[in-house]
Motif scaffolding. Structure first.
Motif, PDB file in Angstrom:
ATOM      1  N   TYR A 160       0.823  -1.199   0.000  1.00 14.18           N
ATOM      2  CA  TYR A 160       0.000   0.000   0.000  1.00 14.18           C
ATOM      3  C   TYR A 160       0.865   1.260   0.000  1.00 14.18           C
ATOM      4  CZ  TYR A 160       1.119   0.504   4.967  1.00 14.18           C
ATOM      5  OH  TYR A 160       1.786   0.671   6.159  1.00 14.18           O
ATOM      6  N   ARG A 161       0.233   2.359  -0.364  1.00 16.83           N
ATOM      7  CA  ARG A 161       0.886   3.667  -0.309  1.00 16.83           C
ATOM      8  C   ARG A 161       0.287   4.468   0.838  1.00 16.83           C
ATOM      9  NH1 ARG A 161      -0.014   3.931  -6.640  1.00 16.83           N
ATOM     10  NH2 ARG A 161       1.976   3.096  -7.376  1.00 16.83           N
ATOM     11  N   MET A 162       1.119   5.293   1.443  1.00 14.78           N
ATOM     12  CA  MET A 162       0.727   6.069   2.620  1.00 14.78           C
ATOM     13  C   MET A 162       0.842   7.556   2.316  1.00 14.78           C
ATOM     14  SD  MET A 162       2.621   6.124   6.361  1.00 14.78           S
ATOM     15  CE  MET A 162       2.284   4.393   6.706  1.00 14.78           C
ATOM     16  N   ALA A 163      -0.244   8.285   2.517  1.00 15.62           N
ATOM     17  CA  ALA A 163      -0.251   9.737   2.366  1.00 15.62           C
ATOM     18  C   ALA A 163      -0.392  10.379   3.733  1.00 15.62           C
ATOM     19  CB  ALA A 163      -1.401  10.172   1.462  1.00 15.62           C
ATOM     20  N   ILE A 164       0.418  11.411   3.988  1.00 17.24           N
ATOM     21  CA  ILE A 164       0.391  12.104   5.281  1.00 17.24           C
ATOM     22  C   ILE A 164       0.201  13.593   5.023  1.00 17.24           C
ATOM     23  CG2 ILE A 164       1.698  12.685   7.364  1.00 17.24           C
ATOM     24  CD1 ILE A 164       3.212  10.020   6.956  1.00 17.24           C
ATOM     25  N   ASP A 165      -0.785  14.172   5.700  1.00 13.08           N
ATOM     26  CA  ASP A 165      -1.042  15.611   5.607  1.00 13.08           C
ATOM     27  C   ASP A 165      -0.788  16.244   6.965  1.00 13.08           C
ATOM     28  OD1 ASP A 165      -2.122  18.144   4.555  1.00 13.08           O
ATOM     29  OD2 ASP A 165      -3.769  17.736   5.941  1.00 13.08           O
ATOM     30  N   LEU A 166       0.118  17.211   6.997  1.00 15.73           N
ATOM     31  CA  LEU A 166       0.459  17.929   8.224  1.00 15.73           C
ATOM     32  C   LEU A 166      -0.339  19.226   8.252  1.00 15.73           C
ATOM     33  CD1 LEU A 166       4.316  17.365   7.930  1.00 15.73           C
ATOM     34  CD2 LEU A 166       2.694  15.998   9.258  1.00 15.73           C
ATOM     35  N   GLY A 167      -1.522  19.183   8.836  1.00 15.22           N
ATOM     36  CA  GLY A 167      -2.412  20.332   8.824  1.00 15.22           C
ATOM     37  C   GLY A 167      -2.157  21.291   9.964  1.00 15.22           C
ATOM     38  N   THR A 168      -3.041  22.275  10.085  1.00 18.54           N
ATOM     39  CA  THR A 168      -2.884  23.280  11.131  1.00 18.54           C
ATOM     40  C   THR A 168      -3.123  22.706  12.519  1.00 18.54           C
ATOM     41  OG1 THR A 168      -3.569  25.037   9.614  1.00 18.54           O
ATOM     42  CG2 THR A 168      -3.718  25.501  11.965  1.00 18.54           C
ATOM     43  N   SER A 169      -4.137  21.877  12.649  1.00 15.19           N
ATOM     44  CA  SER A 169      -4.503  21.390  13.971  1.00 15.19           C
ATOM     45  C   SER A 169      -4.298  19.897  14.171  1.00 15.19           C
ATOM     46  CB  SER A 169      -5.971  21.730  14.266  1.00 15.19           C
ATOM     47  OG  SER A 169      -6.814  21.187  13.256  1.00 15.19           O
ATOM     48  N   SER A 170      -3.971  19.174  13.105  1.00 14.24           N
ATOM     49  CA  SER A 170      -3.781  17.732  13.232  1.00 14.24           C
ATOM     50  C   SER A 170      -3.010  17.191  12.042  1.00 14.24           C
ATOM     51  CB  SER A 170      -5.136  17.010  13.332  1.00 14.24           C
ATOM     52  OG  SER A 170      -5.841  17.101  12.104  1.00 14.24           O
ATOM     53  N   ALA A 171      -2.439  16.013  12.251  1.00 13.09           N
ATOM     54  CA  ALA A 171      -1.845  15.245  11.155  1.00 13.09           C
ATOM     55  C   ALA A 171      -2.849  14.175  10.755  1.00 13.09           C
ATOM     56  CB  ALA A 171      -0.530  14.608  11.592  1.00 13.09           C
ATOM     57  N   LYS A 172      -2.972  13.964   9.452  1.00 16.64           N
ATOM     58  CA  LYS A 172      -3.876  12.948   8.935  1.00 16.64           C
ATOM     59  C   LYS A 172      -3.083  11.970   8.084  1.00 16.64           C
ATOM     60  CE  LYS A 172      -6.376  16.396   7.408  1.00 16.64           C
ATOM     61  NZ  LYS A 172      -6.020  17.502   8.285  1.00 16.64           N
ATOM     62  N   LEU A 173      -3.475  10.713   8.137  1.00 15.33           N
ATOM     63  CA  LEU A 173      -2.794   9.662   7.399  1.00 15.33           C
ATOM     64  C   LEU A 173      -3.832   8.820   6.674  1.00 15.33           C
ATOM     65  CD1 LEU A 173       0.081   7.352   8.566  1.00 15.33           C
ATOM     66  CD2 LEU A 173      -2.077   6.326   7.815  1.00 15.33           C
ATOM     67  N   CYS A 174      -3.594   8.574   5.391  1.00 17.25           N
ATOM     68  CA  CYS A 174      -4.488   7.743   4.600  1.00 17.25           C
ATOM     69  C   CYS A 174      -3.656   6.694   3.873  1.00 17.25           C
ATOM     70  CB  CYS A 174      -5.270   8.587   3.596  1.00 17.25           C
ATOM     71  SG  CYS A 174      -6.497   7.652   2.643  1.00 17.25           S
ATOM     72  N   CYS A 175      -4.020   5.450   4.030  1.00 14.44           N
ATOM     73  CA  CYS A 175      -3.342   4.347   3.359  1.00 14.44           C
ATOM     74  C   CYS A 175      -4.277   3.752   2.321  1.00 14.44           C
ATOM     75  CB  CYS A 175      -2.931   3.268   4.362  1.00 14.44           C
ATOM     76  SG  CYS A 175      -1.763   3.837   5.612  1.00 14.44           S
ATOM     77  N   ALA A 176      -3.749   3.527   1.114  1.00 11.72           N
ATOM     78  CA  ALA A 176      -4.571   2.986   0.036  1.00 11.72           C
ATOM     79  C   ALA A 176      -3.743   2.023  -0.803  1.00 11.72           C
ATOM     80  CB  ALA A 176      -5.122   4.106  -0.840  1.00 11.72           C
ATOM     81  N   THR A 177      -4.423   1.036  -1.377  1.00 15.04           N
ATOM     82  CA  THR A 177      -3.757   0.114  -2.290  1.00 15.04           C
ATOM     83  C   THR A 177      -3.437   0.843  -3.585  1.00 15.04           C
ATOM     84  OG1 THR A 177      -5.883  -0.610  -3.200  1.00 15.04           O
ATOM     85  CG2 THR A 177      -5.012  -1.847  -1.324  1.00 15.04           C
ATOM     86  N   THR A 178      -2.619   0.215  -4.426  1.00 17.57           N
ATOM     87  CA  THR A 178      -2.221   0.860  -5.671  1.00 17.57           C
ATOM     88  C   THR A 178      -3.373   1.010  -6.647  1.00 17.57           C
ATOM     89  OG1 THR A 178      -1.495  -1.298  -6.507  1.00 17.57           O
ATOM     90  CG2 THR A 178       0.171   0.114  -5.483  1.00 17.57           C
ATOM     91  N   ASP A 179      -4.465   0.242  -6.451  1.00 18.68           N
ATOM     92  CA  ASP A 179      -5.634   0.431  -7.305  1.00 18.68           C
ATOM     93  C   ASP A 179      -6.651   1.383  -6.666  1.00 18.68           C
ATOM     94  OD1 ASP A 179      -6.703  -1.102  -5.292  1.00 18.68           O
ATOM     95  OD2 ASP A 179      -7.413  -2.721  -6.577  1.00 18.68           O
ATOM     96  N   GLY A 180      -6.256   2.008  -5.564  1.00 21.67           N
ATOM     97  CA  GLY A 180      -7.067   3.078  -4.998  1.00 21.67           C
ATOM     98  C   GLY A 180      -8.002   2.702  -3.879  1.00 21.67           C
ATOM     99  N   ARG A 181      -7.965   1.507  -3.387  1.00 24.72           N
ATOM    100  CA  ARG A 181      -8.859   1.104  -2.309  1.00 24.72           C
ATOM    101  C   ARG A 181      -8.301   1.603  -0.974  1.00 24.72           C
ATOM    102  NH1 ARG A 181      -9.111  -3.717   0.735  1.00 24.72           N
ATOM    103  NH2 ARG A 181      -7.486  -4.585  -0.608  1.00 24.72           N
ATOM    104  N   VAL A 182      -9.069   2.419  -0.258  1.00 25.03           N
ATOM    105  CA  VAL A 182      -8.630   2.976   1.017  1.00 25.03           C
ATOM    106  C   VAL A 182      -8.655   1.893   2.087  1.00 25.03           C
ATOM    107  CG1 VAL A 182      -9.115   4.667   2.820  1.00 25.03           C
ATOM    108  CG2 VAL A 182      -9.403   5.301   0.422  1.00 25.03           C
ATOM    109  N   LEU A 183      -7.521   1.713   2.750  1.00 21.65           N
ATOM    110  CA  LEU A 183      -7.382   0.701   3.787  1.00 21.65           C
ATOM    111  C   LEU A 183      -7.511   1.269   5.186  1.00 21.65           C
ATOM    112  CD1 LEU A 183      -4.255  -1.175   2.347  1.00 21.65           C
ATOM    113  CD2 LEU A 183      -6.659  -1.819   2.088  1.00 21.65           C
ATOM    114  N   LEU A 184      -7.082   2.519   5.347  1.00 19.39           N
ATOM    115  CA  LEU A 184      -6.992   3.062   6.701  1.00 19.39           C
ATOM    116  C   LEU A 184      -6.946   4.583   6.634  1.00 19.39           C
ATOM    117  CD1 LEU A 184      -6.498   2.342   9.754  1.00 19.39           C
ATOM    118  CD2 LEU A 184      -4.043   2.468   9.243  1.00 19.39           C
ATOM    119  N   PHE A 185      -7.679   5.227   7.527  1.00 19.46           N
ATOM    120  CA  PHE A 185      -7.586   6.678   7.675  1.00 19.46           C
ATOM    121  C   PHE A 185      -7.464   6.989   9.160  1.00 19.46           C
ATOM    122  CE2 PHE A 185      -9.239  10.957   8.348  1.00 19.46           C
ATOM    123  CZ  PHE A 185      -8.493  11.668   7.417  1.00 19.46           C
ATOM    124  N   LEU A 186      -6.418   7.729   9.532  1.00 20.98           N
ATOM    125  CA  LEU A 186      -6.158   8.072  10.925  1.00 20.98           C
ATOM    126  C   LEU A 186      -5.926   9.574  11.048  1.00 20.98           C
ATOM    127  CD1 LEU A 186      -3.541   5.267  11.737  1.00 20.98           C
ATOM    128  CD2 LEU A 186      -5.974   5.250  12.342  1.00 20.98           C
TER     129      LEU A 186
END
Length: 509
Positions: free
Chosen positions: A12-38
């Motif tokens: 899977y690929r992991m995307a991390i967004d460092l926002g103003t009030s929180s960090a967000k993490l989204c993991c998805a397979t290479t075909d785009g299926r979201v596995l996890l959002f934290l």
């Protein structure tokens, strides 16, 4: 070190967004299926009336916690990519230590420096970086710190945003992307390098700034680095440099190659549109950032989005307005449209577009004895909506008509607020999913290329990023109510007159 290795397509690929009030993490397979959002919050620290700081290591720890949980649940990722809030500045030691707090976009202590810089180089900075001079800019923050002669200044090896700080503790490299560089006010989008005229004017050495690279540049995790060790990652995992949350939210909202517009309302707010070439507003009311050559994001940003709601509840927290944002909005909707004559100018944190006034103040106008908490709450939401409408109308005036408006940010979790915004703007609003748009933008870029030397040739006209598999096909459309929208259309001109009147009153004191 930089890597030319393609990510293992089986993981899977992991995307991390460092926002103003929180960090967000989204993991998805290479075909785009979201596995996890934290999501992991971290604090924002007010300092006096105008100071707003964050502590870099608190953000680093939050990021570490998210990655550690993802690795424990899903194993090692095939690749990571980053998004981050713009306009932050901190000093970093050669050994990677944070020497200062992170001054974030809403810090306004550099107002005097901004005023002086605007008079001297306002046109140069706007036409080259794409952003009006304002205290939010790191170039102004650097001047502020330098004028104060902080004792730690001589120890600074690099001036960075939080994204470069986190990337350093993953890879050992200090690199920034085009849009993040543009957000400093020190970038030249025509050469894709630091603007030496601006650096010479303020006296900042080029060597103290990160190397500017494409957001598609790939690095590798280094097992010796602090964040790798703390998070449970292994060395050698590809890491995409990524870009700013604003540009990536636009990409995640599917704007590239379209005539669509996105509205994001979270802590702050923004209205954005994709263009194939830069376009500058003669009135300097809008920004224009380079994501990649041939890909520019134009729009306007508001200081006062959901953060204004938070400010209101902090001040009146013991009143009926206390509770979650959903509860706040639900109570607000008990008041009638127009709030029986009550109107709010929601500039509690100064304001950016379209007024660009760090000293702009908020106001409630038309208060009557019959008004209750719900009236003030709805008036605040209506004021935010009118501010968004100003930017939507301005963007359409400058760039031409558009097809569809896509909504993202925390507002997508509050349907009543979305409907109110549709009524005020008089536009149909569309929500694709509740997945974070900036994380979706990171995943989209990662899906388009796996090498720093390859630009996505299919990312342009006719390429519909909103069809990326990581976003559900289901869409929700919010149509403005004709009667309510007509009422707001009559009230909008009155709102537009409020800031000039209050500005005149402020100047007369």
């Amino acid at each position: 070190m930089k890597s030319n290795n393609h990510a293992d397509e089986k993981r899977y690929r992991m995307a991390i967004d460092l926002g103003t009030s929180s960090a967000k993490l989204c993991c998805a397979t290479t075909d785009g299926r979201v596995l996890l959002f934290l999501q992991q919050p971290y604090p924002v620290h007010p300092v006096g009336e105008y100071g707003v700081e964050q502590y870099p290591d608190e953000i680093l720890e939050a990021t570490s916690q998210l990655i550690r949980e993802a690795v424990q649940r899903l194993g090692q990722p095939a690749a990571l990519g980053f998004s981050a809030a713009m306009h932050g500045l901190m000093g970093m030691h050669a050994d990677g230590r944070a020497l200062s707090a992170l001054l974030i976009w809403s810090d306004r202590r550099s107002m005097d420096a901004a005023q002086q810089l605007k008079a001297a180089m306002g046109e140069t900075i706007y036409t080259h970086s794409g952003v009006p001079v304002h205290p939010m800019l790191p170039v102004c923050k650097w001047i502020y710190w330098n004028q104060r002669m902080e004792p730690w200044l001589s120890q600074v090896r690099w001036w960075v945003s939080v994204k470069e700080y986190v990337l350093y503790h993953l890879t050992g490299e200090v690199l920034t992307d085009y849009a993040m560089a543009g957000a400093t006010g020190m970038f030249d989008m025509h050469t894709r390098q630091w603007n030496m005229e601006v650096l010479g004017h303020i006296g900042l050495e080029r060597g103290q700034l990160p190397e500017i690279v494409s957001p598609l540049t790939w690095l590798q995790t280094d097992a010796r680095c602090r964040l790798v060790q703390q998070s449970g990652l292994v060395g050698g995992i590809p890491v995409m440099v990524g870009s700013t949350d604003g540009c990536l939210a636009a990409i995640g909202s599917g704007l590239a190659g379209t005539e669509d517009v996105s509205i994001t309302i979270g802590t702050s707010g923004a209205v954005r549109r994709w263009l194939p070439q830069p376009l500058m507003d003669p009135g300097r009311r809008l920004f224009c950032y380079m994501l990649l050559p041939g890909h520019y994001i134009i729009g306007g940003a508001l200081n006062n989005g959901g953060g204004a709601v938070t400010q209101f509840t902090e001040v009146f927290g013991e009143a009926d307005c206390a509770g979650s944002v959903k509860h706040f909005v639900h109570q607000a909707m008990m008041a009638p449209p127009g709030c029986e004559g009550l109107m709010c100018l929601p500039y509690f944190l100064g304001e950016r577009s379209p007024v660009w006034d760090p000293l702009a103040q908020g106001a409630f106008v038309g208060i009557r004895a019959t008004h209750r908490a719900m009236h003030f709450q709805r008036a605040l939401l209506e004021g935010i909506g009118f501010s968004v409408k100003q930017l939507v109308d301005l963007l359409e005036e400058l760039t031409g008509s558009f097809r569809q408006i896509w909504l993202s940010g925390g507002i997508v979790h509050v349907p009543e607020w979305i409907q109110l915004l549709a009524d005020i703007t008089g536009r149909e609003l569309c929500v694709r999913s509740e997945t974070d748009a900036s994380c979706t933008g990171v995943l989209t870029l990662m899906a388009l290329t796996s090498s720093a030397d390859i630009l996505p040739s299919n990312m342009g006209y006719g390429f519909s990023l909103h069809r990326h598999p990581s976003q559900p096909d289901e869409e929700q459309h919010y149509l403005p109510d004709p009667d309510t929208s007509s009422w707001y259309a009559q009230l909008f001109p009155r709102f537009v007159t409020l800031y000039p009147l209050l500005f005149t009153w402020q100047q007369s004191r």
